[in-house]
Design a protein around this motif. Structure first.
Motif, PDB file in Angstrom:
ATOM      1  N   VAL A   1      32.701 -82.670  -9.809  1.00  0.00           N
ATOM      2  CA  VAL A   1      33.061 -83.318  -8.548  1.00  0.00           C
ATOM      3  C   VAL A   1      33.503 -82.279  -7.523  1.00  0.00           C
ATOM      4  N   GLU A   2      34.340 -81.342  -7.932  1.00  0.00           N
ATOM      5  CA  GLU A   2      34.784 -80.291  -7.008  1.00  0.00           C
ATOM      6  C   GLU A   2      33.614 -79.417  -6.552  1.00  0.00           C
ATOM      7  N   PHE A   3      32.753 -79.077  -7.482  1.00  0.00           N
ATOM      8  CA  PHE A   3      31.569 -78.274  -7.157  1.00  0.00           C
ATOM      9  C   PHE A   3      30.691 -79.051  -6.173  1.00  0.00           C
ATOM     10  N   ALA A   4      30.477 -80.328  -6.428  1.00  0.00           N
ATOM     11  CA  ALA A   4      29.632 -81.168  -5.571  1.00  0.00           C
ATOM     12  C   ALA A   4      30.217 -81.279  -4.167  1.00  0.00           C
ATOM     13  N   ARG A   5      31.542 -81.355  -4.062  1.00  0.00           N
ATOM     14  CA  ARG A   5      32.197 -81.428  -2.747  1.00  0.00           C
ATOM     15  C   ARG A   5      31.890 -80.197  -1.897  1.00  0.00           C
ATOM     16  N   SER A   6      31.716 -79.070  -2.544  1.00  0.00           N
ATOM     17  CA  SER A   6      31.481 -77.836  -1.793  1.00  0.00           C
ATOM     18  C   SER A   6      29.997 -77.494  -1.645  1.00  0.00           C
ATOM     19  N   MET A   7      29.125 -78.395  -2.084  1.00  0.00           N
ATOM     20  CA  MET A   7      27.677 -78.154  -1.956  1.00  0.00           C
ATOM     21  C   MET A   7      27.244 -78.244  -0.491  1.00  0.00           C
ATOM     22  N   PRO A   8      26.478 -77.260  -0.028  1.00  0.00           N
ATOM     23  CA  PRO A   8      25.884 -77.376   1.309  1.00  0.00           C
ATOM     24  C   PRO A   8      24.997 -78.628   1.359  1.00  0.00           C
TER      25      PRO A   8
ATOM     26  N   PRO B   1      31.579 -90.931  -4.631  1.00  0.00           N
ATOM     27  CA  PRO B   1      31.910 -90.350  -3.326  1.00  0.00           C
ATOM     28  C   PRO B   1      31.233 -89.002  -3.047  1.00  0.00           C
ATOM     29  N   VAL B   2      30.812 -88.299  -4.084  1.00  0.00           N
ATOM     30  CA  VAL B   2      30.243 -86.956  -3.875  1.00  0.00           C
ATOM     31  C   VAL B   2      28.774 -86.838  -4.261  1.00  0.00           C
ATOM     32  N   ALA B   3      28.182 -87.911  -4.813  1.00  0.00           N
ATOM     33  CA  ALA B   3      26.802 -87.829  -5.304  1.00  0.00           C
ATOM     34  C   ALA B   3      26.093 -89.166  -5.178  1.00  0.00           C
ATOM     35  N   HIS B   4      24.778 -89.096  -5.158  1.00  0.00           N
ATOM     36  CA  HIS B   4      23.969 -90.301  -5.332  1.00  0.00           C
ATOM     37  C   HIS B   4      23.911 -90.519  -6.841  1.00  0.00           C
TER      38      HIS B   4
END
Length: 180
Positions: free
Chosen positions: A93-100, A126-129
């Motif tokens: 989740v944290e990694f996904a939040r910082s994805m361009p 909230p951070v991914a499909h």
């Protein structure tokens, strides 16, 4: 005296038999270790391999397919019955939040019984499909040949526009570099 010689010969034969059996057990343990390492090392398709064709619908009702994986996309597979998944989920989740590209560049599949996947879906949504799939026969899991959970990889289009795996293992402790 012949009794003593017979006893020494018998003990010697037992030691040789024990040695042979021990070597057989060690060989079998090495084979099992190699099989486990191969499973851990190949949780999904490998880097450079093309993603299979799939179409699915996210928990929000949006269609997703292989054709939408044109830009670099983070893809994760999780299962509620997997202790390692529960451990890796916050990092993902944290990694996904910082994805361009944000949520549009993150796809997550939660594999398992619908009642058991609800908590994971809520954390990931909230951070991914997010696609919820059954344990057997899921379209997204089949396209990525998922064999173990969690599996986290990156996908991008190759020169011919087909999505291929660019990273078969993603280090979730290293944040992606921001888009420039």
């Amino acid at each position: 005296m012949p009794f003593l010689i017979a006893a020494v010969v018998l003990v010697g034969l037992l030691c040789v038999l024990d040695l042979i059996l021990s070597l057989g057990v060690v060989k079998r343990l090495r084979e099992h270790t190699e099989m486990l390492n191969n499973l851990n090392g190949r949780a999904s398709i490998g880097a450079g391999e093309e993603v299979g064709t799939f179409t699915a619908v996210t928990v929000d009702g949006l269609p997703v397919s292989r054709d939408l994986l044109t830009d670099e996309t983070l893809v994760g597979f999780f299962s509620p019955g997997c202790p390692a998944c529960k451990e890796q989920l916050p990092k993902f989740v944290e990694f996904a939040r910082s994805m361009p590209g944000g949520r549009d560049r993150v796809l997550a599949a939660v594999v398992g019984d619908v009642q058991r996947t609800t908590d994971m879906v809520a954390v990931l949504n909230p951070v991914a499909h997010v696609v919820a799939e059954p344990a057997q026969g899921g379209a997204v899991g089949g396209a990525f040949q998922v064999a173990a959970f969690p599996s986290v990889l990156k996908v991008a289009a190759n020169d011919s526009g087909r999505p291929v795996v660019t990273a078969a293992r993603v280090d979730l402790d290293r944040r992606p570099s921001p888009a420039v």
